[in-house]
Design an enzyme around this catalytic site. Structure first.
Site, PDB file in Angstrom:
ATOM      1  N   ALA A 131      -5.120  22.051  33.751  1.00 52.09           N
ATOM      2  CA  ALA A 131      -4.584  22.933  32.712  1.00 52.09           C
ATOM      3  C   ALA A 131      -5.598  23.025  31.585  1.00 52.09           C
ATOM      4  O   ALA A 131      -6.245  22.035  31.234  1.00 52.09           O
ATOM      5  CB  ALA A 131      -3.265  22.386  32.170  1.00 52.09           C
ATOM      6  N   THR A 138      -8.131  27.579  26.659  1.00 50.72           N
ATOM      7  CA  THR A 138      -6.778  28.034  26.315  1.00 50.72           C
ATOM      8  C   THR A 138      -6.786  29.531  25.986  1.00 50.72           C
ATOM      9  O   THR A 138      -5.881  30.266  26.392  1.00 50.72           O
ATOM     10  CB  THR A 138      -6.243  27.225  25.115  1.00 50.72           C
ATOM     11  OG1 THR A 138      -6.266  25.848  25.478  1.00 50.72           O
ATOM     12  CG2 THR A 138      -4.830  27.637  24.752  1.00 50.72           C
ATOM     13  N   HIS A 192     -11.792  26.303  16.823  1.00 50.25           N
ATOM     14  CA  HIS A 192     -11.892  24.882  17.168  1.00 50.25           C
ATOM     15  C   HIS A 192     -12.961  24.208  16.302  1.00 50.25           C
ATOM     16  O   HIS A 192     -13.818  24.873  15.737  1.00 50.25           O
ATOM     17  CB  HIS A 192     -12.277  24.698  18.641  1.00 50.25           C
ATOM     18  CG  HIS A 192     -11.126  24.894  19.586  1.00 50.25           C
ATOM     19  ND1 HIS A 192     -10.752  26.140  20.043  1.00 50.25           N
ATOM     20  CD2 HIS A 192     -10.274  24.001  20.152  1.00 50.25           C
ATOM     21  CE1 HIS A 192      -9.718  26.007  20.855  1.00 50.25           C
ATOM     22  NE2 HIS A 192      -9.397  24.719  20.941  1.00 50.25           N
ATOM     23  N   LYS A 252     -17.138  21.588  19.750  1.00 49.96           N
ATOM     24  CA  LYS A 252     -16.756  22.222  21.020  1.00 49.96           C
ATOM     25  C   LYS A 252     -17.927  23.019  21.592  1.00 49.96           C
ATOM     26  O   LYS A 252     -18.605  23.744  20.871  1.00 49.96           O
ATOM     27  CB  LYS A 252     -15.539  23.135  20.809  1.00 49.96           C
ATOM     28  CG  LYS A 252     -15.005  23.712  22.103  1.00 49.96           C
ATOM     29  CD  LYS A 252     -13.589  24.222  21.970  1.00 49.96           C
ATOM     30  CE  LYS A 252     -13.075  24.786  23.273  1.00 49.96           C
ATOM     31  NZ  LYS A 252     -12.977  23.780  24.335  1.00 49.96           N
ATOM     32  N   GLY A 288     -14.402   9.262  31.071  1.00 50.27           N
ATOM     33  CA  GLY A 288     -14.743   9.812  29.747  1.00 50.27           C
ATOM     34  C   GLY A 288     -13.942   9.107  28.670  1.00 50.27           C
ATOM     35  O   GLY A 288     -13.565   9.685  27.652  1.00 50.27           O
ATOM     36  N   ALA A 289     -13.716   7.788  28.881  1.00 52.26           N
ATOM     37  CA  ALA A 289     -12.775   7.029  28.049  1.00 52.26           C
ATOM     38  C   ALA A 289     -13.192   6.896  26.582  1.00 52.26           C
ATOM     39  O   ALA A 289     -12.339   6.671  25.725  1.00 52.26           O
ATOM     40  CB  ALA A 289     -12.568   5.638  28.657  1.00 52.26           C
TER      41      ALA A 289
HETATM   42  P1  NAD Z   1     -16.041  14.565  24.125  1.00 54.47           P
HETATM   43  O1  NAD Z   1     -17.460  15.027  24.261  1.00 54.47           O
HETATM   44  O2  NAD Z   1     -15.636  13.844  22.885  1.00 54.47           O
HETATM   45  O3  NAD Z   1     -15.677  13.581  25.371  1.00 54.47           O
HETATM   46  C1  NAD Z   1     -16.163  13.741  26.677  1.00 54.47           C
HETATM   47  C2  NAD Z   1     -16.619  12.364  27.159  1.00 54.47           C
HETATM   48  O4  NAD Z   1     -16.921  12.441  28.558  1.00 54.47           O
HETATM   49  C3  NAD Z   1     -17.889  11.882  26.435  1.00 54.47           C
HETATM   50  O5  NAD Z   1     -17.636  10.607  25.856  1.00 54.47           O
HETATM   51  C4  NAD Z   1     -18.926  11.814  27.544  1.00 54.47           C
HETATM   52  O6  NAD Z   1     -19.869  10.759  27.362  1.00 54.47           O
HETATM   53  C5  NAD Z   1     -18.025  11.556  28.752  1.00 54.47           C
HETATM   54  N1  NAD Z   1     -18.694  11.820  30.034  1.00 54.47           N
HETATM   55  C6  NAD Z   1     -19.603  12.785  30.339  1.00 54.47           C
HETATM   56  N2  NAD Z   1     -20.009  12.636  31.615  1.00 54.47           N
HETATM   57  C7  NAD Z   1     -19.332  11.582  32.138  1.00 54.47           C
HETATM   58  C8  NAD Z   1     -19.317  10.938  33.402  1.00 54.47           C
HETATM   59  N3  NAD Z   1     -20.078  11.345  34.426  1.00 54.47           N
HETATM   60  N4  NAD Z   1     -18.486   9.878  33.581  1.00 54.47           N
HETATM   61  C9  NAD Z   1     -17.702   9.445  32.582  1.00 54.47           C
HETATM   62  N5  NAD Z   1     -17.701   9.990  31.342  1.00 54.47           N
HETATM   63  C10 NAD Z   1     -18.496  11.057  31.128  1.00 54.47           C
HETATM   64  O7  NAD Z   1     -15.142  15.843  24.376  1.00 54.47           O
HETATM   65  P2  NAD Z   1     -13.564  16.035  24.129  1.00 54.47           P
HETATM   66  O8  NAD Z   1     -13.324  16.716  22.827  1.00 54.47           O
HETATM   67  O9  NAD Z   1     -12.837  14.761  24.429  1.00 54.47           O
HETATM   68  O10 NAD Z   1     -13.245  17.129  25.262  1.00 54.47           O
HETATM   69  C11 NAD Z   1     -13.560  16.878  26.624  1.00 54.47           C
HETATM   70  C12 NAD Z   1     -13.152  18.099  27.458  1.00 54.47           C
HETATM   71  O11 NAD Z   1     -11.735  18.263  27.395  1.00 54.47           O
HETATM   72  C13 NAD Z   1     -13.758  19.424  26.966  1.00 54.47           C
HETATM   73  O12 NAD Z   1     -14.037  20.234  28.102  1.00 54.47           O
HETATM   74  C14 NAD Z   1     -12.620  20.044  26.150  1.00 54.47           C
HETATM   75  O13 NAD Z   1     -12.685  21.453  26.081  1.00 54.47           O
HETATM   76  C15 NAD Z   1     -11.441  19.582  26.968  1.00 54.47           C
HETATM   77  N6  NAD Z   1     -10.142  19.548  26.254  1.00 54.47           N
HETATM   78  C16 NAD Z   1      -9.067  19.976  26.950  1.00 54.47           C
HETATM   79  C17 NAD Z   1      -7.809  19.892  26.400  1.00 54.47           C
HETATM   80  C18 NAD Z   1      -6.616  20.277  27.247  1.00 54.47           C
HETATM   81  O14 NAD Z   1      -5.469  20.166  26.791  1.00 54.47           O
HETATM   82  N7  NAD Z   1      -6.841  20.709  28.490  1.00 54.47           N
HETATM   83  C19 NAD Z   1      -7.646  19.390  25.088  1.00 54.47           C
HETATM   84  C20 NAD Z   1      -8.772  18.945  24.398  1.00 54.47           C
HETATM   85  C21 NAD Z   1     -10.023  19.010  25.005  1.00 54.47           C
END
Ligand code: NAD
Length: 265
Positions: free
Chosen positions: A121, A165, A154, A158, A7-8
């Protein structure tokens, strides 16, 4: 130490590339995205407007799991389940930030954690992990005449609600009260819902703008109200915490770990 990012090209993925590039002792092993992503084939460093990384964005997760010591995954639940299976297959440590997993998806992560170290987490910031401890303690001390409400806000992108959290904070409050969150949670209210049952833990979800993540736990009692608040103003805190977890995870035996384990709290 080689770290890969799945998901880079996402909001968090981009922050993670920068955090790995900024660390002295870590090599960026590579990054993946869903097939047909518009940035496919681009250099990961150039993609985020930084220094050349020497590795390009691919959709070959299998090759990345075979190569890296640890993988960081902030993607989506279906993708995270597939990544956990690859981690188990290759014995690669995995750091999961994705939220919104259902019970079946969580079960699949738990199965994978029998074969490799998985840190999971809902929030990788050090501040929120301190908050979790404070929330549990306050719920333990304040009797149930203090109504507990978890409020979160958020950005409008989202997709899951309440936030992972907020749910973790609800679980911490429930643990402080000695109850299971599922037995007392009220995740939304609409219409004539009746008076508030004593002991309920309520949630309120706000979405808008570019808010990185605000959480407040309220204890509303007779004549006073306690509020404990955390506000994230930069995704750096999540990215730095996740990189710290990845470094830690490489030397751990198989199992599912939390950020509390990583921080030694
Ligand atoms: P985002 O949509 O910007 O990024 C997610 C990325 O994953 C997208 O670019 C998407 O194309 C990619 N993706 C989807 N399927 C994939 C696959 N099979 N292989 C590779 N890449 C794939 O979302 P975001 O804001 O970066 O958040 C991502 C997740 O992280 C959400 O679930 C969010 O709630 C969570 N999050 C967690 C924390 C934490 O501290 N735990 C903090 C921020 C966000």
């Amino acid at each position: 130490m080689k770290i890969g990012i799945v998901g880079a090209a996402g909001r968090m993925g981009r922050m993670l590339i920068a955090a790995v590039q900024a660390a002295d002792d870590i090599e960026l092993a590579g990054g993946t995205e869903a097939p047909n992503h518009q940035d496919m084939g681009r250099d990961l460093g150039e993609m985020i407007g930084g220094e050349v990384a020497g590795v390009a964005l691919t959709s070959d997760a299998k090759a990345l799991f075979a190569l890296a010591d640890a993988i960081i995954d902030f993607t989506a639940p279906v993708a995270t389940v597939a990544h956990a299976a690859l981690a188990a297959q290759h014995g690669t440590a995995l750091v999961i930030g994705t939220t919104g997993l259902d019970a079946g998806q969580q079960g699949a992560i738990d199965v994978a954690a029998r074969k490799t170290a998985i840190v999971q987490a809902a929030n990788y910031s050090v501040g929120v992990n301190v908050l979790l401890g404070l929330v549990e303690k306050a719920a333990q001390i304040l009797p149930d005449v203090y109504d507990i409400e978890v409020l979160e806000m958020h950005h409008h992108h989202k997709v899951d609600a309440p936030s992972g959290t907020a749910l973790a904070l609800g679980h911490a409050a429930a643990a402080g009260r000695g109850v299971a969150l599922d037995d007392v949670a009220c995740k939304a209210r609409d219409g004539i819902v009746g008076t508030r049952p004593r002991g309920e833990i309520g949630f309120a979800t706000l979405r808008g703008g570019d808010v990185v993540g605000d959480h407040t736990v309220m204890y509303a009692g007779p004549g006073e109200r306690v509020e404990i608040t955390h506000k994230a103003s930069s995704r750096d805190v999540f990215a730095n915490g996740a990189v710290r977890a990845a470094l830690w995870s490489c030397s751990q035996p198989p199992g599912r770990y939390s950020m509390k384990d990583v921080l030694g709290l």
